[in-house]
Design a protein around this motif. Structure first.
Motif, PDB file in Angstrom:
ATOM      1  N   TRP A   1       0.799  -1.010  -0.058  1.00 21.40           N
ATOM      2  CA  TRP A   1       0.050  -0.118   0.081  1.00 21.40           C
ATOM      3  C   TRP A   1       1.020   1.676  -0.210  1.00 21.40           C
ATOM      4  O   TRP A   1       2.011   1.227   0.613  1.00 21.40           O
ATOM      5  N   PRO A   2       0.597   2.253  -0.728  1.00 22.80           N
ATOM      6  CA  PRO A   2      -0.522   2.471  -1.392  1.00 22.80           C
ATOM      7  C   PRO A   2      -0.575   1.911  -2.789  1.00 22.80           C
ATOM      8  O   PRO A   2      -1.503   2.306  -3.922  1.00 22.80           O
ATOM      9  N   GLU A   3       0.600   1.398  -3.542  1.00 25.72           N
ATOM     10  CA  GLU A   3       0.805   0.865  -4.721  1.00 25.72           C
ATOM     11  C   GLU A   3      -0.459  -0.050  -5.009  1.00 25.72           C
ATOM     12  O   GLU A   3      -0.869   0.193  -6.331  1.00 25.72           O
ATOM     13  N   SER A   4      -0.731  -0.800  -4.356  1.00 29.37           N
ATOM     14  CA  SER A   4      -2.028  -1.740  -4.687  1.00 29.37           C
ATOM     15  C   SER A   4      -3.366  -0.981  -5.216  1.00 29.37           C
ATOM     16  O   SER A   4      -3.886  -1.238  -6.089  1.00 29.37           O
ATOM     17  N   ARG A   5      -3.579   0.129  -4.382  1.00 34.85           N
ATOM     18  CA  ARG A   5      -4.603   1.000  -4.538  1.00 34.85           C
ATOM     19  C   ARG A   5      -4.648   1.621  -5.859  1.00 34.85           C
ATOM     20  O   ARG A   5      -5.409   1.872  -6.526  1.00 34.85           O
ATOM     21  N   ASP A   6      -3.082   2.240  -5.955  1.00 30.73           N
ATOM     22  CA  ASP A   6      -3.021   3.046  -7.228  1.00 30.73           C
ATOM     23  C   ASP A   6      -3.072   2.294  -8.373  1.00 30.73           C
ATOM     24  O   ASP A   6      -3.507   2.530  -9.519  1.00 30.73           O
ATOM     25  N   ASP A   7      -2.623   0.882  -8.407  1.00 27.81           N
ATOM     26  CA  ASP A   7      -2.792  -0.060  -9.399  1.00 27.81           C
ATOM     27  C   ASP A   7      -4.088  -0.110 -10.020  1.00 27.81           C
ATOM     28  O   ASP A   7      -4.439   0.025 -11.148  1.00 27.81           O
ATOM     29  N   LEU A   8      -5.183  -0.405  -9.038  1.00 23.16           N
ATOM     30  CA  LEU A   8      -6.401  -0.461  -9.251  1.00 23.16           C
ATOM     31  C   LEU A   8      -6.959   0.646  -9.824  1.00 23.16           C
ATOM     32  O   LEU A   8      -7.998   0.557 -10.635  1.00 23.16           O
ATOM     33  N   LEU A   9      -6.727   2.002  -9.360  1.00 24.96           N
ATOM     34  CA  LEU A   9      -7.181   3.061  -9.951  1.00 24.96           C
ATOM     35  C   LEU A   9      -6.619   3.275 -11.500  1.00 24.96           C
ATOM     36  O   LEU A   9      -7.470   3.614 -12.301  1.00 24.96           O
ATOM     37  N   ALA A  10      -5.546   2.667 -11.554  1.00 24.38           N
ATOM     38  CA  ALA A  10      -4.930   2.860 -13.191  1.00 24.38           C
ATOM     39  C   ALA A  10      -5.646   1.795 -13.703  1.00 24.38           C
ATOM     40  O   ALA A  10      -6.212   2.084 -14.916  1.00 24.38           O
ATOM     41  N   ALA A  11      -6.174   0.650 -13.419  1.00 26.51           N
ATOM     42  CA  ALA A  11      -6.897  -0.264 -13.906  1.00 26.51           C
ATOM     43  C   ALA A  11      -8.316   0.328 -14.237  1.00 26.51           C
ATOM     44  O   ALA A  11      -8.852  -0.042 -15.569  1.00 26.51           O
ATOM     45  N   LEU A  12      -9.013   1.039 -13.561  1.00 28.32           N
ATOM     46  CA  LEU A  12     -10.495   1.462 -13.870  1.00 28.32           C
ATOM     47  C   LEU A  12     -10.251   2.511 -14.713  1.00 28.32           C
ATOM     48  O   LEU A  12     -10.896   2.671 -15.646  1.00 28.32           O
ATOM     49  N   ARG A  13      -9.127   3.448 -14.717  1.00 25.24           N
ATOM     50  CA  ARG A  13      -8.858   4.409 -15.871  1.00 25.24           C
ATOM     51  C   ARG A  13      -8.754   3.543 -17.165  1.00 25.24           C
ATOM     52  O   ARG A  13      -9.244   4.223 -18.314  1.00 25.24           O
ATOM     53  N   TRP A  14      -7.929   2.501 -17.180  1.00 30.59           N
ATOM     54  CA  TRP A  14      -8.120   1.697 -18.530  1.00 30.59           C
ATOM     55  C   TRP A  14      -9.370   1.065 -18.723  1.00 30.59           C
ATOM     56  O   TRP A  14      -9.525   1.412 -20.010  1.00 30.59           O
ATOM     57  N   VAL A  15     -10.184   0.655 -17.944  1.00 32.21           N
ATOM     58  CA  VAL A  15     -11.485   0.373 -18.269  1.00 32.21           C
ATOM     59  C   VAL A  15     -12.279   1.354 -19.006  1.00 32.21           C
ATOM     60  O   VAL A  15     -12.939   1.403 -19.893  1.00 32.21           O
ATOM     61  N   VAL A  16     -12.294   2.714 -18.168  1.00 30.17           N
ATOM     62  CA  VAL A  16     -12.785   3.609 -18.818  1.00 30.17           C
ATOM     63  C   VAL A  16     -12.491   4.036 -20.317  1.00 30.17           C
ATOM     64  O   VAL A  16     -13.412   4.391 -21.276  1.00 30.17           O
TER      65      VAL A  16
ATOM     66  N   LEU B   1     -11.025  10.586  -4.886  1.00 31.65           N
ATOM     67  CA  LEU B   1      -9.928   9.672  -5.307  1.00 31.65           C
ATOM     68  C   LEU B   1     -10.100   9.345  -6.767  1.00 31.65           C
ATOM     69  O   LEU B   1      -9.102   9.181  -7.633  1.00 31.65           O
ATOM     70  N   LEU B   2     -11.038   8.746  -6.947  1.00 30.81           N
ATOM     71  CA  LEU B   2     -11.454   8.329  -8.433  1.00 30.81           C
ATOM     72  C   LEU B   2     -11.627   9.382  -9.311  1.00 30.81           C
ATOM     73  O   LEU B   2     -10.753   9.435 -10.427  1.00 30.81           O
ATOM     74  N   ARG B   3     -11.960  10.959  -9.039  1.00 33.35           N
ATOM     75  CA  ARG B   3     -11.775  11.964  -9.941  1.00 33.35           C
ATOM     76  C   ARG B   3     -10.083  11.957 -10.189  1.00 33.35           C
ATOM     77  O   ARG B   3      -9.913  12.607 -11.233  1.00 33.35           O
ATOM     78  N   SER B   4      -9.241  12.076  -9.208  1.00 35.30           N
ATOM     79  CA  SER B   4      -7.950  11.977  -9.365  1.00 35.30           C
ATOM     80  C   SER B   4      -7.261  11.360 -10.400  1.00 35.30           C
ATOM     81  O   SER B   4      -6.376  11.755 -10.863  1.00 35.30           O
TER      82      SER B   4
END
Length: 334
Positions: free
Chosen positions: A123-138, A172-175
């Motif tokens: 942490w927080p790399e795990s959280r940030d990885d998943l944020l990047a994955a969500l951005r990829w999904v979008v 966090l999502l918006r960021s």
């Protein structure tokens, strides 16, 4: 009855995962999950794109599952986050759910993320990885037939915690370039939503009295925090504990920006002991926020009394389970 027979456990693994040093209690779970995902890979109703990169690091990959039957409309998307105590795990620990999720129909995406592997604080790399994955999904889901404006986040155990960290934190999502309005629902399965000492203390303990706080903190340091070290560090870092505790941060959020549905599942007496009380606390906090706002999430709580910690996750592969029925209803509403 599972869509995939238990006889598939004898199949050679087609998932080709990199071996991890797993604690003994995770070995049977690992074998069953990989075997069930093997069978899903071979299933003629599904197509899967494996190891798709969502970032520059070698571990930043995800699998995209889709129904073979073509559709003219953009499919809702379920992002499934695997568990493993923040230390271990593979996207294939969630991949077997593609059979039931894609049958809705929907697109199913299972990302990998940074793990502790018994060696480091992820942490927080795990959280940030998943944020990047969500951005990829979008940015890319349309290429696979998905609608990036209709996303459901789900996760089991540590994956449920990480899903809550993302889905219950609109700023966090918006960021990360993800609109909070795209997250239509959260499905949290047998996971913690708070990592503070008091989040693991039974409600009837004397937390407010002088003897309660030192006792709870001592038990947390000795018995609880070692299991959270990949997130909170060892010894626990107060800033990490707070940042990784959605329960502690909910009061800062705008209820109107939270997902329209928060569905919380936990097992019976054989599930981890924190799952039920933390689910109740999350429901109470969300309902409290709702009373002071014009728009707030609808909260659903499902107790699977016959299931242990892993049984709640196997319900993802059971087409007749209450869990799947609730998810399918949410997909159709999204």
């Amino acid at each position: 009855m599972l869509l995939v027979s238990a006889t598939c456990l004898s199949l050679s693994l087609k998932t080709s995962v990199k071996p991890q040093s797993l604690p003994s209690f995770l070995v049977p779970y690992n074998e069953k999950a990989l075997a069930l995902t093997d069978a899903a890979i071979e299933h003629d109703s599904l197509s899967v794109s494996r190891g798709v990169s969502y970032g520059p690091a070698s571990h930043q990959t995800l699998d995209v599952w889709a129904p073979v039957t073509p559709t003219t409309a953009g499919l809702p998307i379920v992002v499934g986050i695997h568990g493993g105590g923040w230390e271990n795990g593979y996207p294939e620990w969630a991949g077997f759910g593609a059979l039931t999720v894609c049958a809705t129909p929907a697109l199913y995406i299972t990302p990998a993320y940074a793990l502790g592997l018994g060696e480091r604080q992820a942490w927080p790399e795990s959280r940030d990885d998943l944020l990047a994955a969500l951005r990829w999904v979008v940015e890319h889901a349309k290429e696979y037939g998905g609608d990036p404006a209709r996303i459901i986040l789900t996760g089991h155990s540590a994956g449920a915690h990480l899903a809550a960290c993302l889905g219950l934190d609109p700023p966090l999502l918006r960021s990360a370039g993800v609109s909070p309005s795209a997250i239509k629902a959260l499905f949290l399965v047998s996971g913690p939503v708070g990592l503070r000492a008091q989040d693991f203390a039974p409600a009837h303990w004397l937390w407010r009295f002088w003897v309660g706080r030192p006792l709870i903190w001592w038990l947390y340091r000795k018995g609880v925090s070692p299991n959270l070290r990949a997130v909170v560090g060892s010894p626990p870092e107060p800033t990490a504990v707070l940042a990784a505790s959605p329960l502690a941060r909910l009061a800062e959020q705008d209820p109107a920006e939270l997902p329209g549905l928060v569905h919380i599942t936990y097992g019976g007496k054989r599930d981890f002991p924190f799952c039920k009380p933390q689910a109740k606390r999350l429901r109470a906090e969300l309902e409290r926020l709702g009373r002071s706002a014009t728009s707030a999430p609808r909260v659903e709580v499902l107790e699977m009394s016959e299931c242990d910690h892993f049984g709640t996750h196997w319900a993802l592969a059971e087409p007749g389970s209450e869990w799947i029925a609730a998810l399918q209803a949410a997909l159709k509403e999204s």
